[in-house]
Design an enzyme around this catalytic site. Structure first.
Site, PDB file in Angstrom:
ATOM      1  N   ARG A  37       0.823  -1.209   0.000  1.00 20.58           N
ATOM      2  CA  ARG A  37       0.000   0.000   0.000  1.00 20.58           C
ATOM      3  C   ARG A  37       0.863   1.269   0.000  1.00 20.58           C
ATOM      4  O   ARG A  37       0.499   2.269  -0.617  1.00 20.58           O
ATOM      5  CB  ARG A  37      -0.941  -0.011   1.209  1.00 20.58           C
ATOM      6  CG  ARG A  37      -2.103  -0.990   1.040  1.00 20.58           C
ATOM      7  CD  ARG A  37      -3.057  -0.967   2.203  1.00 20.58           C
ATOM      8  NE  ARG A  37      -4.285  -1.697   1.877  1.00 20.58           N
ATOM      9  CZ  ARG A  37      -5.268  -1.939   2.732  1.00 20.58           C
ATOM     10  NH1 ARG A  37      -5.176  -1.498   3.983  1.00 20.58           N
ATOM     11  NH2 ARG A  37      -6.338  -2.593   2.342  1.00 20.58           N
ATOM     12  N   LYS A 195     -20.148 -17.505   0.353  1.00 22.28           N
ATOM     13  CA  LYS A 195     -21.568 -17.328   0.643  1.00 22.28           C
ATOM     14  C   LYS A 195     -22.271 -16.361  -0.302  1.00 22.28           C
ATOM     15  O   LYS A 195     -21.789 -15.263  -0.559  1.00 22.28           O
ATOM     16  CB  LYS A 195     -21.738 -16.825   2.081  1.00 22.28           C
ATOM     17  CG  LYS A 195     -21.267 -17.819   3.133  1.00 22.28           C
ATOM     18  CD  LYS A 195     -21.514 -17.281   4.537  1.00 22.28           C
ATOM     19  CE  LYS A 195     -21.103 -18.292   5.599  1.00 22.28           C
ATOM     20  NZ  LYS A 195     -21.359 -17.768   6.971  1.00 22.28           N
ATOM     21  N   GLY A 352      -9.627  -9.139  -1.207  1.00 18.96           N
ATOM     22  CA  GLY A 352      -8.490  -9.784  -0.547  1.00 18.96           C
ATOM     23  C   GLY A 352      -8.170 -11.176  -1.050  1.00 18.96           C
ATOM     24  O   GLY A 352      -7.032 -11.477  -1.433  1.00 18.96           O
ATOM     25  N   GLY A 375     -12.955  -3.607   0.799  1.00 15.65           N
ATOM     26  CA  GLY A 375     -14.334  -3.176   0.996  1.00 15.65           C
ATOM     27  C   GLY A 375     -14.797  -2.141  -0.008  1.00 15.65           C
ATOM     28  O   GLY A 375     -15.931  -2.192  -0.501  1.00 15.65           O
TER      29      GLY A 375
END
Length: 397
Positions: A37, A195, A352, A375
């Site tokens: 990063r 999921k 990720g 996110g």
């Protein structure tokens, strides 16, 4: 995508530049263990310094929840930042309880303390936003990974002083715009993961925007179950069957082809190198677990990638952490990378597990763009407005 200003639109010489970056990096024994990063935002900071700006770097680290917690100080990051920049970085401690006095001259760089030491940061508190704005003349946001948060350092300050996108933010927004907002069609999306329930908004948005949707990972088991197939002891959300059928109906109405597995690699236990066999999805044994896609399914995905001009990828296709159940993910990633290198495909990936999977396949560097935003990338895929980006768009042009 709405227009936003970049560093090309401002004269930085002599300006105090408040630059928001993401320095939430892994640290062990006061040493940064992964500089990914930092490396991504270094070009923006270097450009500001080279153009005569006085650089004031702000960022958060971990979750101190408005308290001064020494273990969550940004001080250990300063040396890694200095090394990446090739330029001195001076750390400035503040508990943010009053306006800090920061002595920084053009061509100099200071790193401020963790913005989350102030309780108002995560509340987007007007007073704290004003404090941050008081540090400089202009604001540069180079932290797309935090753009989904309406915090003082990502949104509030951008409304108080002239705001610009940094180079990493600019690259991310352009890549995402090219992938879904103004893509070269046909567009294919690959979505994997465990999921359906965690990716409802994502799937609901994609089936209305892409021409083909590949569903893999354990979530594919839920869709197979919804179609009436037995999935044995595989991970599946059987209570989401109606939702899966609804997504497939929306896809059909939108002209989006949903590509599900036609065969699968099945084992009796969840562990690396467990004995496994390839079964058609209409013949999954009752005591078996689907851990990867089979060769016929891989061929279908390769063909779908061949037909596409743009690819958006989020989530692995199987249990890629364990050999040999990484085969489908590696094969699809390698094929997408090959098409990208041949300039026949624009490939954008993020999340990720996705980044880890592409690194595992050793092809991340061959994709057009790989987002490390997590996110923020997911919320963008879901079609949500990102406050940090919206604040840049709303700035007077």
């Amino acid at each position: 995508m709405a227009s936003f200003r970049t560093l090309d639109d401002v004269n930085l010489k002599g300006k105090r530049v408040v630059c928001r970056v993401d320095l939430n990096v892994p640290v062990a024994n006061s040493v940064v263990t992964d500089t990914t990063r930092i490396d991504r935002v270094a070009p923006t900071m270097r450009e500001i310094l080279n153009k005569g700006g006085a650089l004031i770097v702000i960022a958060h680290f971990d979750r101190p929840k408005g308290k001064v917690i020494p273990e969550m100080s940004l001080k250990p990051i300063a040396s890694a930042l200095e090394k990446a920049l090739g330029h001195p970085v001076r750390f400035v401690f503040t508990d943010w309880q009053s306006q800090p006095k920061v002595d920084v001259k053009p061509g100099e760089c200071v790193l401020m303390e963790n913005t989350r030491y102030h309780a108002g940061e995560e509340k987007n508190d007007a007073a704290f936003s004003k404090m941050l704005a008081g540090l400089g003349d202009i604001y540069v946001n180079d932290a797309f990974s935090a753009a989904h948060r309406a915090h003082s350092s990502t949104e509030g300050v951008a409304k108080l002083i002239p705001a610009y996108a940094g180079r990493a933010m600019e690259a991310e927004l352009k890549a995402l715009g090219a992938a879904l907002e103004a893509p070269k069609r046909p567009v294919i999306a690959i979505v994997g993961g465990a999921k359906v329930s965690t990716k409802l908004d994502l799937l609901g948005n994609l089936v209305k925007k892409v021409d083909a949707l590949v569903i893999g990972g354990a979530m594919a088991n839920t869709f197979l179950y919804a179609q009436g197939h037995g999935v044995g002891k595989s991970l599946a959300e059987t209570d989401m069957a109606d939702t899966a059928r609804s997504i497939m109906k929306t896809a059909e109405e939108s002209g989006c082809a949903v590509i599900l597995p036609v065969d699968a690699i099945v084992a009796n236990e969840f562990k690396a190198h467990a004995q496994s066999h390839d079964y058609g999805v209409d013949a999954i044994p009752a005591n078996g677990m689907i851990l990867d896609l089979g060769p016929l399914s891989i061929d279908r995905i390769r063909s779908a990638i061949d037909d596409a001009h743009t690819l958006v990828w989020n989530g692995p296709l199987g249990a890629f952490e364990m050999e040999p159940f990484d085969a489908a993910t590696v094969a699809a990633a390698a094929h997408a990378a090959e098409r990208t290198k041949a300039k026949k495909l624009i490939s954008v990936a993020g999340g990720g597990d996705t980044v880890a999977a592409l690194n595992h396949a050793k092809v991340a560097h061959d994709f057009t763009y790989v987002s490390t935003a997590g996110g923020a990338f997911l919320e963008w895929l879901e079609g949500k407005t990102l406050p940090g980006v919206k604040a840049l768009e709303e700035t007077e042009k």
